[in-house]
Design a protein around this motif. Structure first.
Motif, PDB file in Angstrom:
ATOM      1  N   GLU A 108       0.846  -1.181   0.000  1.00 52.14           N
ATOM      2  CA  GLU A 108       0.000   0.000   0.000  1.00 52.14           C
ATOM      3  C   GLU A 108       0.889   1.241   0.000  1.00 52.14           C
ATOM      4  O   GLU A 108       1.906   1.302   0.691  1.00 52.14           O
ATOM      5  CB  GLU A 108      -0.924   0.004   1.227  1.00 52.14           C
ATOM      6  N   ILE A 109       0.508   2.235  -0.794  1.00 50.53           N
ATOM      7  CA  ILE A 109       1.279   3.464  -0.941  1.00 50.53           C
ATOM      8  C   ILE A 109       0.507   4.598  -0.275  1.00 50.53           C
ATOM      9  O   ILE A 109      -0.708   4.727  -0.457  1.00 50.53           O
ATOM     10  CB  ILE A 109       1.516   3.776  -2.434  1.00 50.53           C
ATOM     11  N   PHE A 110       1.202   5.463   0.482  1.00 49.60           N
ATOM     12  CA  PHE A 110       0.556   6.505   1.277  1.00 49.60           C
ATOM     13  C   PHE A 110       1.001   7.896   0.829  1.00 49.60           C
ATOM     14  O   PHE A 110       2.188   8.126   0.548  1.00 49.60           O
ATOM     15  CB  PHE A 110       0.880   6.326   2.765  1.00 49.60           C
ATOM     16  N   LEU A 111       0.059   8.827   0.829  1.00 49.55           N
ATOM     17  CA  LEU A 111       0.348  10.219   0.521  1.00 49.55           C
ATOM     18  C   LEU A 111       1.375  10.794   1.496  1.00 49.55           C
ATOM     19  O   LEU A 111       2.272  11.543   1.096  1.00 49.55           O
ATOM     20  CB  LEU A 111      -0.943  11.046   0.559  1.00 49.55           C
ATOM     21  N   LYS A 112       1.255  10.445   2.756  1.00 50.31           N
ATOM     22  CA  LYS A 112       2.149  10.995   3.782  1.00 50.31           C
ATOM     23  C   LYS A 112       3.616  10.623   3.542  1.00 50.31           C
ATOM     24  O   LYS A 112       4.524  11.278   4.073  1.00 50.31           O
ATOM     25  CB  LYS A 112       1.723  10.524   5.170  1.00 50.31           C
ATOM     26  N   ASP A 113       3.857   9.604   2.738  1.00 48.68           N
ATOM     27  CA  ASP A 113       5.224   9.157   2.491  1.00 48.68           C
ATOM     28  C   ASP A 113       5.844   9.797   1.251  1.00 48.68           C
ATOM     29  O   ASP A 113       6.969   9.463   0.875  1.00 48.68           O
ATOM     30  CB  ASP A 113       5.259   7.630   2.327  1.00 48.68           C
ATOM     31  N   TYR A 114       5.116  10.714   0.621  1.00 51.05           N
ATOM     32  CA  TYR A 114       5.647  11.304  -0.622  1.00 51.05           C
ATOM     33  C   TYR A 114       6.981  11.997  -0.377  1.00 51.05           C
ATOM     34  O   TYR A 114       7.162  12.741   0.592  1.00 51.05           O
ATOM     35  CB  TYR A 114       4.664  12.327  -1.202  1.00 51.05           C
ATOM     36  N   GLN A 115       7.921  11.748  -1.273  1.00 49.25           N
ATOM     37  CA  GLN A 115       9.181  12.481  -1.334  1.00 49.25           C
ATOM     38  C   GLN A 115       9.473  12.847  -2.784  1.00 49.25           C
ATOM     39  O   GLN A 115       9.130  12.084  -3.700  1.00 49.25           O
ATOM     40  CB  GLN A 115      10.351  11.620  -0.818  1.00 49.25           C
ATOM     41  N   PRO A 116      10.080  13.991  -3.026  1.00 54.15           N
ATOM     42  CA  PRO A 116      10.463  14.318  -4.398  1.00 54.15           C
ATOM     43  C   PRO A 116      11.433  13.275  -4.929  1.00 54.15           C
ATOM     44  O   PRO A 116      12.103  12.561  -4.176  1.00 54.15           O
ATOM     45  CB  PRO A 116      11.154  15.681  -4.272  1.00 54.15           C
ATOM     46  N   SER A 117      11.520  13.194  -6.229  1.00 51.02           N
ATOM     47  CA  SER A 117      12.480  12.290  -6.848  1.00 51.02           C
ATOM     48  C   SER A 117      13.901  12.749  -6.527  1.00 51.02           C
ATOM     49  O   SER A 117      14.200  13.943  -6.476  1.00 51.02           O
ATOM     50  CB  SER A 117      12.279  12.280  -8.369  1.00 51.02           C
ATOM     51  N   ALA A 118      14.786  11.786  -6.327  1.00 53.44           N
ATOM     52  CA  ALA A 118      16.199  12.118  -6.109  1.00 53.44           C
ATOM     53  C   ALA A 118      16.851  12.593  -7.401  1.00 53.44           C
ATOM     54  O   ALA A 118      17.917  13.236  -7.352  1.00 53.44           O
ATOM     55  CB  ALA A 118      16.939  10.892  -5.572  1.00 53.44           C
ATOM     56  N   TRP A 119      16.198  12.302  -8.528  1.00 56.66           N
ATOM     57  CA  TRP A 119      16.809  12.588  -9.822  1.00 56.66           C
ATOM     58  C   TRP A 119      15.833  13.292 -10.754  1.00 56.66           C
ATOM     59  O   TRP A 119      14.624  13.047 -10.705  1.00 56.66           O
ATOM     60  CB  TRP A 119      17.273  11.283 -10.484  1.00 56.66           C
ATOM     61  N   ASN A 120      16.350  14.171 -11.580  1.00 58.46           N
ATOM     62  CA  ASN A 120      15.614  14.756 -12.692  1.00 58.46           C
ATOM     63  C   ASN A 120      16.023  14.065 -13.981  1.00 58.46           C
ATOM     64  O   ASN A 120      17.176  13.635 -14.131  1.00 58.46           O
ATOM     65  CB  ASN A 120      15.906  16.253 -12.827  1.00 58.46           C
ATOM     66  N   ILE A 121      15.082  13.948 -14.904  1.00 58.29           N
ATOM     67  CA  ILE A 121      15.415  13.515 -16.263  1.00 58.29           C
ATOM     68  C   ILE A 121      15.175  14.733 -17.155  1.00 58.29           C
ATOM     69  O   ILE A 121      14.037  15.107 -17.426  1.00 58.29           O
ATOM     70  CB  ILE A 121      14.567  12.308 -16.704  1.00 58.29           C
TER      71      ILE A 121
ATOM     72  N   HIS B 223     -13.488   6.680  -0.976  1.00 59.29           N
ATOM     73  CA  HIS B 223     -12.211   7.344  -0.745  1.00 59.29           C
ATOM     74  C   HIS B 223     -12.389   8.841  -0.948  1.00 59.29           C
ATOM     75  O   HIS B 223     -13.308   9.279  -1.644  1.00 59.29           O
ATOM     76  CB  HIS B 223     -11.138   6.808  -1.694  1.00 59.29           C
ATOM     77  N   PRO B 224     -11.533   9.658  -0.368  1.00 58.77           N
ATOM     78  CA  PRO B 224     -11.641  11.101  -0.569  1.00 58.77           C
ATOM     79  C   PRO B 224     -11.315  11.503  -2.007  1.00 58.77           C
ATOM     80  O   PRO B 224     -10.719  10.731  -2.767  1.00 58.77           O
ATOM     81  CB  PRO B 224     -10.588  11.676   0.396  1.00 58.77           C
ATOM     82  N   VAL B 225     -11.701  12.728  -2.356  1.00 56.63           N
ATOM     83  CA  VAL B 225     -11.327  13.275  -3.660  1.00 56.63           C
ATOM     84  C   VAL B 225      -9.809  13.260  -3.802  1.00 56.63           C
ATOM     85  O   VAL B 225      -9.274  13.030  -4.887  1.00 56.63           O
ATOM     86  CB  VAL B 225     -11.901  14.693  -3.822  1.00 56.63           C
ATOM     87  N   ARG B 226      -9.117  13.500  -2.698  1.00 53.67           N
ATOM     88  CA  ARG B 226      -7.673  13.280  -2.681  1.00 53.67           C
ATOM     89  C   ARG B 226      -7.414  12.117  -1.740  1.00 53.67           C
ATOM     90  O   ARG B 226      -7.385  12.276  -0.519  1.00 53.67           O
ATOM     91  CB  ARG B 226      -6.916  14.524  -2.214  1.00 53.67           C
ATOM     92  N   PRO B 227      -7.210  10.916  -2.278  1.00 59.78           N
ATOM     93  CA  PRO B 227      -7.030   9.733  -1.423  1.00 59.78           C
ATOM     94  C   PRO B 227      -5.788   9.857  -0.543  1.00 59.78           C
ATOM     95  O   PRO B 227      -4.830  10.573  -0.870  1.00 59.78           O
ATOM     96  CB  PRO B 227      -6.872   8.589  -2.433  1.00 59.78           C
ATOM     97  N   GLN B 228      -5.811   9.138   0.557  1.00 60.68           N
ATOM     98  CA  GLN B 228      -4.652   9.102   1.455  1.00 60.68           C
ATOM     99  C   GLN B 228      -3.738   7.919   1.161  1.00 60.68           C
ATOM    100  O   GLN B 228      -2.571   7.934   1.551  1.00 60.68           O
ATOM    101  CB  GLN B 228      -5.141   9.034   2.909  1.00 60.68           C
ATOM    102  N   SER B 229      -4.269   6.901   0.486  1.00 55.17           N
ATOM    103  CA  SER B 229      -3.459   5.738   0.154  1.00 55.17           C
ATOM    104  C   SER B 229      -4.119   4.963  -0.972  1.00 55.17           C
ATOM    105  O   SER B 229      -5.306   5.140  -1.254  1.00 55.17           O
ATOM    106  CB  SER B 229      -3.283   4.824   1.374  1.00 55.17           C
ATOM    107  N   PHE B 230      -3.326   4.113  -1.626  1.00 58.45           N
ATOM    108  CA  PHE B 230      -3.880   3.192  -2.618  1.00 58.45           C
ATOM    109  C   PHE B 230      -2.935   2.014  -2.776  1.00 58.45           C
ATOM    110  O   PHE B 230      -1.748   2.091  -2.433  1.00 58.45           O
ATOM    111  CB  PHE B 230      -4.133   3.873  -3.968  1.00 58.45           C
ATOM    112  N   ILE B 231      -3.491   0.925  -3.264  1.00 60.71           N
ATOM    113  CA  ILE B 231      -2.673  -0.230  -3.632  1.00 60.71           C
ATOM    114  C   ILE B 231      -2.399  -0.214  -5.131  1.00 60.71           C
ATOM    115  O   ILE B 231      -1.273  -0.370  -5.566  1.00 60.71           O
ATOM    116  CB  ILE B 231      -3.375  -1.548  -3.216  1.00 60.71           C
ATOM    117  N   GLU B 232      -3.444   0.011  -5.910  1.00 60.16           N
ATOM    118  CA  GLU B 232      -3.307   0.062  -7.366  1.00 60.16           C
ATOM    119  C   GLU B 232      -3.944   1.352  -7.861  1.00 60.16           C
ATOM    120  O   GLU B 232      -5.156   1.538  -7.745  1.00 60.16           O
ATOM    121  CB  GLU B 232      -3.980  -1.157  -8.005  1.00 60.16           C
TER     122      GLU B 232
END
Length: 875
Positions: free
Chosen positions: A7-20, A367-376
């Protein structure tokens, strides 16, 4: 069931370490494989974590080679492939990464990434399909400039397309050729697209507001070329409207649309190269209904409007999905309302919202309009994200007004052009231009569930004072309880007992007299209106100013008065819906039929038929009974058969009681000699269909008229109206014979095959044996999502056959989900939806629905898409 995916959570968001910073892609299409060579100019993101390793996403890729700055030796011991990732250890802060992979689009039945549809190659990369093409940072906040070169056999694939502007083309060797494209605007990988095929095109141009001429090209398979004119016209209307209403000008030299028969969605807004489901772009009067034309115009507009709300300004992460989808649905709804009828567009949208999104908001997958988590993430392309998200934007528009909303959207587009942002960024722009504090309002984004607003009133005859007291409550939903009060805009009016529409006056600070909006901000709130000579009838939630469930104890006299006199067209319709809902549900609960129609309803209907101040489309809406899903939403324990029977009995009773005025109105409507998609004609056809549907229940002569209309009409819209009604009243033998004739005539047209499948599934004669037989018909293709939806999906909406009390319909759907999941998990997970709300059904249905879900859950290789839907439903 397989082990639970991560499961992936909004609270765990981090920017990418890399730009392309830049992407060069070479896509070489061969007979049995495709080779993708990628050159990525990568640099460290100063705002991201300080990772030493580069980790790229990939799925179903056959590794060939990798190098950094052209030197393969550097990577001999530093490349690791595991869990659909490519890890490159100890990379420098800036470098050029080259990768080569083989992929097999001919075997790609998921319809994600690059796949083959008939004789054409095309892509679908949203949400995470690009990782099926090459190794990449497949996330929406990594934006890059893309150059794409496609190579293929020139005879088999003369058309080679990609995003942006064409920069070169030429022949190479062995009958092969190439076309190279450059998209000068940074974009995330989910907006990448490429197409290769033997296609014909319709061309046109549009001159933008700055005087730039844009080439418009619509590509289809040769046999569909005659069905492209309407979509091209809709595209030009979209360009013009977005300039006039939002000030947005198109930014490339060319805009391309491609239609394909195999597509999981309606369409995709890839930058400059939109790929459409054929059903969402192809139309002519011989094979398309008015509803088809309306839908195509809206979808063409929706995808074009994404050029700004989604492409030029995109979402930082998938939790912000409604930032682009909700905003763009609002924009396409306004487009349709401005071009045609605002009240009808509002009625149609709210009808769908109540019938489909409200149940979703009250079910196990809420789920909210902006979900807090998802699996897929594919499971979150939902009505909540799109339709409720659009309602949230509409409320902001209501709070700010058109002028400030336009200023806010201008600021948003200008400030964040070329960036990936969040809902907070969008709302902050609206706050900045208006000076309105939207802190409380933003709760709409973060909490699931449909708010319930209960309103009670009190009138003091001695002072002429009328009070409304509102209580708001947001129900508990999975993972969310004890929710705070929302900011809810309730647009309202008052009617006198005579039916006169009053201008209410109040000094309440939460009342906006100019807009007629009462701002609810507290759990309990009272407003006082003065100067009233008698107790008024409240017209509440006009234009459906907020996506809430409204509880007010309307009696039938009040509803009849509103149905006949409310100046607000939406609320006039809503009053009829509430009146007939009370009648139907009372009969369903008692297990009885409605044999006589309440005189107040008959009087309202007579006035509706006679009222010269309303157009035929509104008249048709006022005469249409509430949908079965909406009726089911009003009860605690759903008995779909009882609701269906009660609703049908009211239809028959109305037809008997009003046969003469219904026939009189029908005879007064002239049929145009030539088919045109224009509002007056569409409204007339819409009303004729409603009137015929009533009269066919009680008059055999009408059935003969419908037979003649089906045979002689010069357009499919009228033919389909006749077919749909005959589909309901025919005996089984006539129904079977008609469908056999239909497929003989139209068996070479993909759209009409899909229509035929739906006619087979939705009839009262469509039992499980018939649907099972249809699965083996040569015109059914289980690899084609449209045909699966039209046969199996439509069967799941058949109130009689699907809800057989022995559970056979539910078991059948479960078996089809399991079969489909092995090929196309996205499609399979959406097929589960009719089973997800099993707890809301009466006991004799609920147990069988649960058993069907458990049957799916037992599959060991179940996809994450289906796992998430089933596990949440059974939890």
């Amino acid at each position: 069931m397989s082990a639970q995916p991560k499961e992936i959570f909004l609270k765990d968001y981090q920017p990418s370490a890399w730009n392309i910073d830049h992407v060069d892609l070479l896509i070489q299409i061969f007979e049995e494989e495709t080779v993708v060579t990628s050159n990525l100019r990568i640099s460290r993101n100063p705002d991201g974590p300080k990772d030493k390793d580069l980790v790229l996403h990939g799925a179903d890729l056959e590794y060939v080679a990798t190098s950094i700055d052209g030197d393969e030796r550097i990577l001999d011991e530093n490349v690791f492939i595991e869990d659909e990732t490519l890890r490159v250890k100890d990379v420098p802060d800036a470098f050029l990464l080259n990768t080569v992979v083989r992929i097999y689009p001919e075997k790609n039945t998921s319809l994600e990434g690059l796949y083959k549809s008939g004789g054409m190659y095309c892509t679908q990369c949203e949400a995470e399909g690009f990782r099926k093409i090459t190794w990449y940072l497949d996330r929406p906040d990594v934006l890059s400039i893309f150059n794409t070169r496609i190579e293929a056999d020139k005879e088999l694939f003369p058309v080679l397309l990609a995003n942006g502007n064409e920069i070169s083309r030429g022949d190479i060797h062995n009958g092969r050729h190439y076309v190279a494209w450059k998209d000068p605007h940074k974009k995330p990988a989910y907006l990448f697209a490429t197409v290769a095929g033997k296609l014909e095109k319709t061309t046109d141009t549009f001159t933008t507001m700055s005087g730039k001429e844009v080439k418009l090209e619509l590509f289809v398979e040769p046999h569909n070329l005659s069905k492209t004119d309407f979509a091209m016209g809709a595209l030009k209307r979209s360009f013009k409207w977005d300039e006039e209403r939002f000030g947005r000008e198109y930014d490339l030299d060319i805009f391309m649309v491609v239609a394909t028969d195999h597509f999981n969605m309606g369409a995709m807004e890839n930058k400059g190269l939109n790929i459409f489901n054929s059903a969402a772009v192809l139309a002519n009067e011989k094979t398309s209904t008015d509803a088809d034309f309306e839908r195509i115009e809206a979808i063409v507009g929706h995808e074009y409007f994404h050029n700004w709300s989604g492409n030029r300004v995109t979402c930082r992460d998938w939790f912000q999905l409604s930032l682009k989808e909700g905003f763009t649905v609002f924009r396409d709804a306004e487009f349709t309302a401005d071009l045609h009828s605002r009240p009808i567009k509002r009625i149609d949208d709210v009808n769908m919202l109540r019938s489909a999104q409200f149940p979703e908001d009250a079910g196990p997958t809420a789920h909210p309009v902006r979900p807090q988590s998802f699996i897929e993430i594919n499971n979150f392309y939902t009505l909540t994200i799109y339709e409720k998200g659009a309602e949230v934007v509409r409320m902001i528009h209501t709070l700010l007004g058109e002028e400030n909303f336009r200023k806010g959207s201008d600021l948003y587009f200008d400030r964040f052009d070329g960036q990936a942002v969040t809902t907070e960024d969008f709302v902050a722009c609206m706050e900045e231009v208006s000076g309105i504090d939207l802190t409380q309002f933003k709760l709409w984004y973060d909490f699931a569930g449909t708010p319930v607003v209960t309103i009670k009133d009190d009138y003091d005859a001695t002072t002429g004072t009328y009070k409304l007291t509102a209580q708001q409550m947001v129900p508990d939903t999975p993972g969310q309880t004890n929710k705070p009060a929302f900011h809810i805009p309730v647009k309202l009016g008052l009617l006198a007992e005579s039916g006169e529409n009053l201008t209410p006056g109040s000094n309440d600070t939460n009342w906006d007299a100019k807009t007629g909006v009462w701002h609810l901000r507290d759990r309990t709130q009272t407003i006082e209106f003065t100067g009233l000579k008698s107790k008024p009838v409240p017209s509440l939630l006009r234009d459906f100013s907020a996506p809430v469930k409204l509880n007010y104890n309307f009696d039938l006299d009040q509803l009849a008065l509103l149905a006949q006199n409310d100046a607000n067209a939406f609320n006039r319709w809503d009053a009829v819906q509430r009146f007939t809902t009370q009648l139907i549900l009372a009969a369903a609960e008692a297990g009885t039929e409605i044999s006589e129609v309440d005189e107040r309803l008959l009087k309202a209907y007579e006035q509706i038929l006679a009222d010269e101040n309303i157009d035929n489309a509104i008249r048709a809406a006022l005469l249409t009974l509430p949908s079965r899903p909406w009726l089911a939403e009003q009860v605690d324990s759903i008995d779909p058969i009882a609701i269906n029977d009660a609703r049908q009995s009211l239809r028959v009773a109305i037809a008997k009681a009003m046969a003469k005025p219904l026939r009189g109105k029908l005879n007064s409507i002239k049929r145009p000699a030539k088919y045109e998609f224009k509002f007056q004609d569409v409204a007339a056809r819409r009303l004729r269909a409603v009137l015929y549907a009533y009269l066919a229940l009680v008059d055999d002569k009408v059935v003969a008229e419908l037979e003649a209309q089906y045979k002689d009409a010069n357009n499919y819209s009228e033919q389909n109206d006749a077919l749909q009604i005959l589909n309901e009243v025919d005996d089984k033998a006539s129904w079977a014979a008609r469908l056999e004739d239909f497929i003989k005539e139209w068996g070479d047209d993909a759209q009409m095959i899909e229509a035929w499948l739906s006619l087979n599934s939705t009839s009262k004669h469509a039992d499980l044996a018939h649907i099972t037989k249809m699965l083996k018909h040569e015109k059914f293709d289980k690899g084609n999502p449209n045909r699966v939806r039209r046969l199996i999906g439509a069967f799941a909406m058949n109130n009689i056959a699907f809800h057989a009390k022995d559970g056979s319909g539910y078991k059948f759907l479960a078996e089809q989900v399991i079969d489909t999941d092995a090929r196309n998990p996205q499609l399979a997970s959406r097929m589960i939806v009719p089973l997800t709300r099993w707890k809301r059904y009466a006991e004799q249905y609920a147990g069988e629905m649960r058993s069907a879900l458990e049957l799916i859950a037992e599959v060991k290789s179940l996809s994450p898409d289906c796992f998430e839907m089933v596990s949440k439903s059974l939890k």
